[in-house]
Design an enzyme around this catalytic site. Structure first.
Site, PDB file in Angstrom:
ATOM      1  N   ARG A  36       0.824  -1.203   0.000  1.00  0.00           N
ATOM      2  CA  ARG A  36       0.000   0.000   0.000  1.00  0.00           C
ATOM      3  C   ARG A  36       0.863   1.259   0.000  1.00  0.00           C
ATOM      4  O   ARG A  36       0.464   2.285  -0.539  1.00  0.00           O
ATOM      5  CB  ARG A  36      -0.941  -0.015   1.203  1.00  0.00           C
ATOM      6  CG  ARG A  36      -2.105  -0.996   1.058  1.00  0.00           C
ATOM      7  CD  ARG A  36      -2.921  -1.079   2.310  1.00  0.00           C
ATOM      8  NE  ARG A  36      -2.146  -1.637   3.423  1.00  0.00           N
ATOM      9  CZ  ARG A  36      -2.581  -1.691   4.672  1.00  0.00           C
ATOM     10  NH1 ARG A  36      -3.769  -1.193   4.976  1.00  0.00           N
ATOM     11  NH2 ARG A  36      -1.829  -2.220   5.622  1.00  0.00           N
ATOM     12  N   HIS A  78      -9.112 -11.546   1.020  1.00  0.00           N
ATOM     13  CA  HIS A  78      -8.603 -12.688   0.256  1.00  0.00           C
ATOM     14  C   HIS A  78      -9.437 -12.962  -0.987  1.00  0.00           C
ATOM     15  O   HIS A  78      -8.905 -13.158  -2.081  1.00  0.00           O
ATOM     16  CB  HIS A  78      -8.575 -13.944   1.131  1.00  0.00           C
ATOM     17  CG  HIS A  78      -7.472 -13.962   2.115  1.00  0.00           C
ATOM     18  ND1 HIS A  78      -7.317 -14.976   3.045  1.00  0.00           N
ATOM     19  CD2 HIS A  78      -6.442 -13.107   2.341  1.00  0.00           C
ATOM     20  CE1 HIS A  78      -6.257 -14.732   3.792  1.00  0.00           C
ATOM     21  NE2 HIS A  78      -5.715 -13.606   3.384  1.00  0.00           N
ATOM     22  N   LYS A  96      -4.374 -18.699   4.510  1.00  0.00           N
ATOM     23  CA  LYS A  96      -5.577 -19.123   5.212  1.00  0.00           C
ATOM     24  C   LYS A  96      -6.001 -17.978   6.152  1.00  0.00           C
ATOM     25  O   LYS A  96      -5.167 -17.154   6.526  1.00  0.00           O
ATOM     26  CB  LYS A  96      -5.333 -20.442   5.972  1.00  0.00           C
ATOM     27  CG  LYS A  96      -4.115 -20.406   6.917  1.00  0.00           C
ATOM     28  CD  LYS A  96      -4.445 -19.710   8.206  1.00  0.00           C
ATOM     29  CE  LYS A  96      -3.213 -19.168   8.866  1.00  0.00           C
ATOM     30  NZ  LYS A  96      -3.565 -18.154   9.877  1.00  0.00           N
ATOM     31  N   ARG A 164      -6.131  -9.394  13.922  1.00  0.00           N
ATOM     32  CA  ARG A 164      -6.860 -10.590  14.320  1.00  0.00           C
ATOM     33  C   ARG A 164      -7.931 -10.289  15.369  1.00  0.00           C
ATOM     34  O   ARG A 164      -8.730 -11.160  15.713  1.00  0.00           O
ATOM     35  CB  ARG A 164      -5.880 -11.665  14.780  1.00  0.00           C
ATOM     36  CG  ARG A 164      -5.097 -12.242  13.615  1.00  0.00           C
ATOM     37  CD  ARG A 164      -3.912 -13.071  14.030  1.00  0.00           C
ATOM     38  NE  ARG A 164      -2.827 -12.258  14.551  1.00  0.00           N
ATOM     39  CZ  ARG A 164      -1.591 -12.706  14.766  1.00  0.00           C
ATOM     40  NH1 ARG A 164      -1.305 -13.962  14.497  1.00  0.00           N
ATOM     41  NH2 ARG A 164      -0.655 -11.909  15.241  1.00  0.00           N
ATOM     42  N   ASP A 176      -8.006 -17.385  12.454  1.00  0.00           N
ATOM     43  CA  ASP A 176      -6.548 -17.318  12.348  1.00  0.00           C
ATOM     44  C   ASP A 176      -5.843 -18.561  12.873  1.00  0.00           C
ATOM     45  O   ASP A 176      -4.839 -18.990  12.306  1.00  0.00           O
ATOM     46  CB  ASP A 176      -6.022 -16.097  13.105  1.00  0.00           C
ATOM     47  CG  ASP A 176      -4.555 -15.851  12.823  1.00  0.00           C
ATOM     48  OD1 ASP A 176      -4.215 -15.474  11.681  1.00  0.00           O
ATOM     49  OD2 ASP A 176      -3.728 -16.059  13.728  1.00  0.00           O
TER      50      ASP A 176
END
Length: 326
Positions: A36, A78, A96, A164, A176
């Site tokens: 970013r 994602h 994941k 998280r 997570d």
């Protein structure tokens, strides 16, 4: 054919998951990164000897020098970036949890099938030989008929500013951490029937969760996960059968001291994790699929089932499944 990987974001996991293990493979190369903030991407590229810094994520996806897009963004992003990469005809290695929820995972899987590209969830642990060794031991009846099994992955994450702890970004202990014991139990025992689930949460973010199942063969199966402050780090599977017990320690990161201990009617057996890391095994499987047009065990369709199982746990525990970031 050299498999060329481009990274979306200067994420902390990227060196461990991709950059370092890629060096184990002569046919894999990390060629580009974007972040970013360009200055962050430039510093990251310099530190890890990545030859190209591109302007933004889309530039990585569009680059003719990139074969595989690695996506280590927050979970709520994602699906968005995986779909963009698929649309561009790129293969994908996505961290994941695969997407925000099962519905989004189905959209990604459909797009991957239509485009004919390899889309792989980065569930690296499943590619380590120690998981296969545990599965073989159970299937061979080394501890008899399985009566009960439990898997736990706890890691304290006290910083409430961590992503998280942010539900909008796909946070939560299950998303997570718990995805690992969930995947392991499904890998060993197949489809599981959820009996109950319970979570402790703050503003909808689960900091601990447990789920209780019945396997198809009637065994009691449970998973536990926590990121609560003061929790001790634990990653352990224990299976009790009619003829003994099986214990798998460090099942998330077997290369960090993983061991499989079996005490059964046939005696004691201790298997230590050796050789390449789980991440290196994962990248090898990815490269083989990209080069040969094959499949991988943690493909998009497998991830669909995992994400639906996560949604089911959340709903049973009285929480809402995560949503993609608008």
């Amino acid at each position: 054919m050299t498999v060329r990987i481009g990274i979306l974001g200067a994420a902390n996991i990227a060196p461990t998951a991709v950059i370092v293990p890629a060096k184990d493979h002569q046919d894999i190369e990390v060629v580009a990164v974007a972040a970013r903030q360009r200055d962050r991407a430039e510093a990251f590229a310099t530190e890890h000897s990545i030859p190209q810094v591109l302007d933004d994520y889309q530039a990585v996806i569009d680059s003719p020098d990139v074969d595989v897009v690695y996506i280590p963004t927050p979970a709520a992003l994602h699906g968005r970036w995986t779909l963009k990469a698929i649309k561009a005809g790129k293969h994908v290695l996505c961290e994941k949890p695969f997407t925000a929820n099962g519905e989004e995972a189905e959209e990604v899987a459909q797009a991957a099938r239509h485009r004919g590209v390899v889309v792989m969830e980065a569930m690296h642990s499943q590619y380590h030989p120690l998981w296969h060794e545990a599965l073989t031991a159970l299937r061979s009846g080394e501890i008899g008929t399985v009566l009960e099994a439990s898997a736990v992955f706890d890691v304290p994450i006290p910083d409430r500013g961590d992503i998280r702890w942010n539900p909008q970004l796909g946070g939560g202990a299950l998303m997570d951490l718990g995805v690992y014991p969930l995947t392991l139990l499904r890998y060993l025992f197949g489809d599981l029937d959820l009996i109950s689930a319970k979570a402790e949460d703050i503003d909808g973010v689960d900091y601990s969760l447990e789920g209780h199942y019945k396997s198809g063969a009637g065994a009691d199966v449970a998973l536990f996960t926590s990121m609560e402050e003061g929790t001790s780090e634990v990653q352990r599977l224990v299976v009790r059968g009619t003829g003994g017990t099986l214990t798998l320690d460090h099942f998330v990161h077997p290369q960090g001291g993983g061991s499989l201990v079996i005490d059964g009617d046939g005696g004691h057996r201790d298997v230590l994790a050796e050789g390449a890391s789980s991440y290196s095994h994962m990248l090898g499987a990815l490269a083989a699929a990209v080069q040969g047009g094959g499949t991988v065990p943690t493909d998009a369709q497998a991830a669909v089932q995992t994400m639906h199982a996560i949604d089911e746990l959340y709903r049973e525990a009285g929480l809402e499944p995560r949503r993609p970031l608008a």
